[in-house]
Design an enzyme around this catalytic site. Structure first.
Site, PDB file in Angstrom:
ATOM      1  N   ARG A 187       0.816  -1.224   0.000  1.00  0.00           N
ATOM      2  CA  ARG A 187       0.000   0.000   0.000  1.00  0.00           C
ATOM      3  C   ARG A 187       0.849   1.273   0.000  1.00  0.00           C
ATOM      4  O   ARG A 187       0.508   2.264   0.669  1.00  0.00           O
ATOM      5  CB  ARG A 187      -0.978   0.013   1.190  1.00  0.00           C
ATOM      6  N   SER A 234     -10.924  -1.373   2.820  1.00  0.00           N
ATOM      7  CA  SER A 234     -10.308  -1.609   4.137  1.00  0.00           C
ATOM      8  C   SER A 234      -9.877  -0.280   4.745  1.00  0.00           C
ATOM      9  O   SER A 234      -9.185   0.505   4.106  1.00  0.00           O
ATOM     10  CB  SER A 234      -9.071  -2.500   3.981  1.00  0.00           C
ATOM     11  N   GLU A 300      -5.339   2.816   6.084  1.00  0.00           N
ATOM     12  CA  GLU A 300      -5.140   2.559   4.644  1.00  0.00           C
ATOM     13  C   GLU A 300      -5.889   3.627   3.844  1.00  0.00           C
ATOM     14  O   GLU A 300      -5.406   4.146   2.846  1.00  0.00           O
ATOM     15  CB  GLU A 300      -5.653   1.158   4.280  1.00  0.00           C
TER      16      GLU A 300
END
Ligand SMILES: Cc1cc2nc3c(=O)[nH]c(=O)nc-3n(C[C@H](O)[C@H](O)[C@H](O)COP(=O)(O)OP(=O)(O)OC[C@H]3O[C@@H](n4cnc5c(N)ncnc54)[C@H](O)[C@@H]3O)c2cc1C
Length: 309
Positions: A187, A234, A300
């Site tokens: 990420r 998420s 995130e």
């Protein structure tokens, strides 16, 4: 720089040029369906228009946010200062190449502008017999947004098949780098902190074997994720060796509601908007999860805009 009320907004609007609107409501352009307006907003459909407007914002020292499909952000209720550019540059070319013929492996070379939707690119590749992006058919973002965070699922990520990235550098020049220079990891990419704007990306696909079916992975998503309610995927990165959702569930927070925001009953790493959630409601649940779980939970989803009290 924030756009203080004393600064003449209409003068700035004139300097930004045609096609730029003031006080533009943004919530409907985000997957969470929350958040306030952009001071200035424009939609672009060509790379030249995108680069031109970005250069203008930089020259004016105006805060800038380039938005893809708005599926990985939580936008503040007070909105966002400066200019938001909605990137709809979405041309994609697909070329079957004999590059790897030595090994007898054909490849599909894809050149996708940053505003192209990732699921569309993945589905088109599947139609041509290439399965590398099967996992990506359920990620509802643009190529630019996906490169930015090295989006991934089920063990695959952008880094597996990206070959090059074209971007607008902070000096205003267009440059192309090999994906190896993009610092792609879980990420993360260099574009997260650099302020550089992704214009397009190249993919090199060579998986002819169908290891996983898009329909199966997307069924799995529907079974485990709250896809019928607005959300941003998420909320937290998975801490090493564990799943953020499991930790939040163990803390007894599954289903916890603040205002119209709720930690999903289906998947505790998702927060859903039950209808009239505010960004503040969502943020309160984020804070609750972070203070209730012992392991540090890193966001995130990106908090965007003016979070001042
Ligand atoms: C239901 C659901 C499921 C999801 N599943 C996954 C998943 O499995 N895996 C996963 O990784 N993510 C997942 N996501 C999150 C999200 O879809 C991805 O992170 C996606 O890549 C974000 O792309 P976007 O275009 O929506 O980006 P946006 O939300 O518009 O922007 C996100 C960030 O990228 C930046 N950005 C966008 N375009 C550019 C550009 N051209 N140049 C530079 N910066 C840019 C923005 O400025 C912002 O900082 C999911 C989201 C939802 C709602």
């Amino acid at each position: 720089m924030t756009v203080a009320p004393s600064i003449d907004k209409s003068a700035l609007l004139a300097q930004l040029g045609p096609g730029v609107e003031a006080s533009y409501p943004l919530a409907r352009l985000t997957s969470f369906k929350v958040g306030g307006p952009a001071d200035f907003f424009a939609t672009v459909r060509t790379e030249d228009a995108l680069a031109g407007l970005v250069r203008k914002a930089w020259a004016l020292d105006l805060p800038l946010f380039v938005m893809g499909n708005g599926s990985n952000i939580l936008l503040a209720d007070r909105g966002i200062r400066g200019l938001v550019i909605h990137n709809l540059c979405a041309e994609v070319t697909y070329e079957e190449s004999a590059l790897n013929q030595d090994e007898g492996v054909p490849a599909l070379l894809i050149a996708a502008q940053a505003g192209a939707m990732l699921p569309r690119v993945g589905r088109e590749a599947i139609k041509r017999g290439y399965y590398d992006l099967v996992y990506a058919t359920g990620i509802p973002g643009t190529v630019g947004g996906a490169v930015m965070s090295n989006a991934g699922a089920y063990g695959w990520c952008m880094a597996d098949s990206l070959s090059w990235i074209r971007y607008l550098a902070r000096d205003g020049e267009v440059r192309t780098i090999a994906s190896g220079a993009a610092e792609l990891r879980y990420r993360h990419s260099r574009f997260k902190d650099s302020g550089e704007i992704v214009l397009a990306a190249g993919f090199h696909l060579n998986q002819r074997r169908e290891e996983a079916r898009a329909s199966e992975l997307n069924r799995r998503r529907r079974e485990t994720q709250p896809l019928t309610l607005p959300n941003a995927g998420s909320m937290f990165k998975n801490p090493p060796g564990t799943a953020a959702g499991a930790l939040i569930e163990q803390a007894g927070l599954k289903g916890r509601r603040i205002g119209d925001a709720q930690i999903s009953e289906k998947h505790a790493n998702f927060i859903v908007n039950l209808g009239r959630a505010t960004a503040r409601d969502v943020k309160a649940l984020i804070d609750l999860a972070q203070s209730s779980v012992k392991e540090p939970l890193e966001l995130e989803v990106q908090l965007v805009g003016d979070w001042s009290e």
